[in-house]
Scaffold this motif. Sequence first.
Motif, PDB file in Angstrom:
ATOM      1  N   TYR A  34     -48.965  56.667  54.799  1.00 43.17           N
ATOM      2  CA  TYR A  34     -48.314  56.506  53.604  1.00 43.17           C
ATOM      3  C   TYR A  34     -48.553  57.632  52.589  1.00 43.17           C
ATOM      4  O   TYR A  34     -47.827  58.152  52.150  1.00 43.17           O
ATOM      5  CB  TYR A  34     -48.523  55.400  52.685  1.00 43.17           C
ATOM      6  CG  TYR A  34     -47.720  55.194  51.422  1.00 43.17           C
ATOM      7  CD1 TYR A  34     -46.454  54.645  51.585  1.00 43.17           C
ATOM      8  CD2 TYR A  34     -48.410  55.162  50.481  1.00 43.17           C
ATOM      9  CE1 TYR A  34     -45.738  54.643  50.501  1.00 43.17           C
ATOM     10  CE2 TYR A  34     -47.775  55.240  49.184  1.00 43.17           C
ATOM     11  CZ  TYR A  34     -46.435  54.888  48.951  1.00 43.17           C
ATOM     12  OH  TYR A  34     -45.565  54.642  48.122  1.00 43.17           O
ATOM     13  N   GLU A  35     -49.824  57.925  52.682  1.00 41.22           N
ATOM     14  CA  GLU A  35     -50.199  59.280  51.853  1.00 41.22           C
ATOM     15  C   GLU A  35     -49.582  60.475  52.080  1.00 41.22           C
ATOM     16  O   GLU A  35     -49.306  61.428  51.370  1.00 41.22           O
ATOM     17  CB  GLU A  35     -51.958  59.566  51.954  1.00 41.22           C
ATOM     18  CG  GLU A  35     -52.678  58.322  51.229  1.00 41.22           C
ATOM     19  CD  GLU A  35     -52.152  57.959  49.833  1.00 41.22           C
ATOM     20  OE1 GLU A  35     -51.981  58.952  49.123  1.00 41.22           O
ATOM     21  OE2 GLU A  35     -51.995  56.604  49.550  1.00 41.22           O
ATOM     22  N   ASP A  36     -49.219  60.601  53.530  1.00 37.73           N
ATOM     23  CA  ASP A  36     -48.546  61.936  53.873  1.00 37.73           C
ATOM     24  C   ASP A  36     -47.061  61.863  53.296  1.00 37.73           C
ATOM     25  O   ASP A  36     -46.577  63.072  53.062  1.00 37.73           O
ATOM     26  CB  ASP A  36     -48.161  61.695  55.315  1.00 37.73           C
ATOM     27  CG  ASP A  36     -49.885  62.084  55.938  1.00 37.73           C
ATOM     28  OD1 ASP A  36     -50.601  62.918  55.699  1.00 37.73           O
ATOM     29  OD2 ASP A  36     -49.897  61.650  57.140  1.00 37.73           O
ATOM     30  N   ILE A  37     -46.405  60.764  53.276  1.00 40.40           N
ATOM     31  CA  ILE A  37     -45.083  60.736  52.718  1.00 40.40           C
ATOM     32  C   ILE A  37     -45.104  60.334  51.246  1.00 40.40           C
ATOM     33  O   ILE A  37     -43.920  60.473  50.462  1.00 40.40           O
ATOM     34  CB  ILE A  37     -44.239  59.886  53.391  1.00 40.40           C
ATOM     35  CG1 ILE A  37     -44.363  58.380  53.656  1.00 40.40           C
ATOM     36  CG2 ILE A  37     -44.269  60.435  54.947  1.00 40.40           C
ATOM     37  CD1 ILE A  37     -43.747  57.594  54.315  1.00 40.40           C
ATOM     38  N   LYS A  38     -46.099  60.044  50.660  1.00 43.27           N
ATOM     39  CA  LYS A  38     -46.142  59.556  49.180  1.00 43.27           C
ATOM     40  C   LYS A  38     -45.292  60.441  48.138  1.00 43.27           C
ATOM     41  O   LYS A  38     -44.529  60.040  47.112  1.00 43.27           O
ATOM     42  CB  LYS A  38     -47.395  59.103  48.854  1.00 43.27           C
ATOM     43  CG  LYS A  38     -47.532  58.408  47.267  1.00 43.27           C
ATOM     44  CD  LYS A  38     -48.945  58.092  46.998  1.00 43.27           C
ATOM     45  CE  LYS A  38     -48.851  57.714  45.563  1.00 43.27           C
ATOM     46  NZ  LYS A  38     -48.455  58.643  44.435  1.00 43.27           N
TER      47      LYS A  38
END
Length: 524
Positions: free
Chosen positions: A8-12
Motif C-alpha cells: 500500500y505504501e508504494d501506491i499511496k
Amino acid sequence: MNVPLVSYEDIKPYIDRIADGDKSCILLAESVIEFYRSSGTSGGKPKLIPVTAETHNLRTLYFTMVASVMQRHFGNVDQQGKRLEFLFAKREIDTPSGLKARSLSTSFYMDQGFRNTISKRSTSPIEAIFCSDPNQSMYCQLLACLIQRDEVVAVASYFATVALRAIKFLEDYWKELCCDIRSGQLSSWITDSGCRNAVSLIMEPNPRLSDSIQSICGHKSWDGIIKKLWPKAKYISAIMTGVMSQYVETLEFYSGGLPLVSPIYGGSEALYGINLEILTEPSHVSYTFLPNMAYFEFLPVNKDTDLPMSQEDVEPVDLTRVKLDQYYEVLVTTSAGLYRYKVGDVLKVTGFHNTTPRFQFVERQNVILSVDSDKTSEADLLKAVTEAKTPLDSLGVILVGHTSYADTSSIPGHYVLFWELKAKEGDNSLEVDPRIMEECCYRMEESLNYIYRSYRKQNAIAALEMRVVKQGSFVALMDYYVSRGASVSQYKTPICLNSKEAVEFLNFKVMGKFFSPTGVLDRP
C-alpha cells in the motif's frame, strides 16, 4: 513479469492524488466512484482503496454466490422468517475530490438493493443501522430482534466480535429492554429520531413477551442463550477464522449447539473466496477462491522453519500452480487499480474443488511479537494461546479475549498477554488461582518456537507475563477503537498491540498479574 510487487505504501501517493481530485488516468482508466476505507485495526492506519462500478458489480455477484451456498444447506431463510443481523454503518468521510470514503460494509448497506429488502429480511431497522451512536444503534437492534424473536431464523454479524459485543450489551441492558417491551415505551436515553420512529412502529405493551425474556436472561448461566432467545434460529454466521478464531469457544457456549458458519473471505482490496463446506467447524474452514473476482497470484512463504525465506529466491505463481500443503502470501490485481498488490494475508493450500484451490487463512504477514531476535507470528501466538488455556477447561472457565505486546521498557524485555476470563456459570466475581495461571504461562512458553525458548533459557528474554483483565475489558477496547474511527462492523481485535494508548487502556483494567516461574523452561 515486469510489473513489480507493491504494498500500500508504494501506491499511496497515487491514491492520494485521486483523493485530492486529480482526474488524470493515474492507476486506472475507469472512473473511481468512491473509496473503501479499511478498518485499520489489523494493520495499522486505515487505507483508501479505489472503487469502480465494476467493483460493485463483482460485489453483487459474490454475495449472490454466497447466498446460493447458504441456501443449499439451510433453504431460503428469507422465505422462512427474518435474520437477526447486527449491522453498523460507519460515518463516511469526504475527500478533497468530492468522492466519499466508506467502509466496505457501509458501502454495501447504502446499496439501493440492500435498502429495499432490509425490512423484509432482517429484524434490524435501517435507521438503527445508520445511527451514528453505536450504543443507541445496538440497543434498538436488540430491542427489535427481541420483539420479533419468533420470526428469527438466522443470526449474523460480519465478524464474531460484533456478535459477542451484542451478547455483552444484552447482559448489561436486558432488564431495561424487558421494561421497554412490557410498557411498549422506548427508553428516554434513545434520542436519535430515526431510531425512535422506527422502533416505535413495532412496539406495543407486551407483558407476556417481557416475562418470557426475563425468565431466560435471569438465569445465572447464559449457556445456550442465543438458542433460548431465538428458538427457530438455524445457524450463526460470522467470520470466525484467523484472529477471530479466539472467539469460537465463547460463541459455542452462547450458541446452544447452533452451527457456527464462516462463509466468506474478503477484504477492502478484493473478495477472494467462499466456504463451500459451510458446516465445517471454524478451525477447519477453507475458502475456495473465485477467479472471476480478481487476478490472483501467490508468493511462497516458508512456514516450516524459523528461518525467513529470501524474497529474491521466490517468484509468485498463479492460481493453477499452487501446491497442496504449501503456504503463500496472496497478491491481487484488480480492475480498480491494484496491480500485484501484496494483501498481507498468509494462506495454506488445503485441497481443491475440482481444479480450483481451497485455502485456509493462516495469519496476517508481519504481525510479529519480538523483543530481541525472536519472531513470534500471529499463527504461532494463536497456537500457543490455545495450548496455554488448557488448564482452564476443567474449571469451567472460558478465555473470552486476548491480545499481547512486547514490553521492552526494561532489560531484558518480555512478552505480555492480556487475558479476559469468564466462568461458564456467569460469576462476575471470578477469582483465578495463581498456580493455574502460572501453569498457563508455562504452557504458553513451552508452545512458542525454538528461538524464543532458547533466548529464554539464556535470560535474553524475561519471563512471560499474563495480565488478567476485568470482564468486559475487550468490549471496552472495541469501543475505544470505535471512538477513534474504527468501524463496529469491521472491528478486529489486534492480536499484537502497537498502540501505547491501547496498552495503557488495558492496564487500567488489570485485576491480576502472573509470571512464568524462574527456571520453568528447564522442567523435564
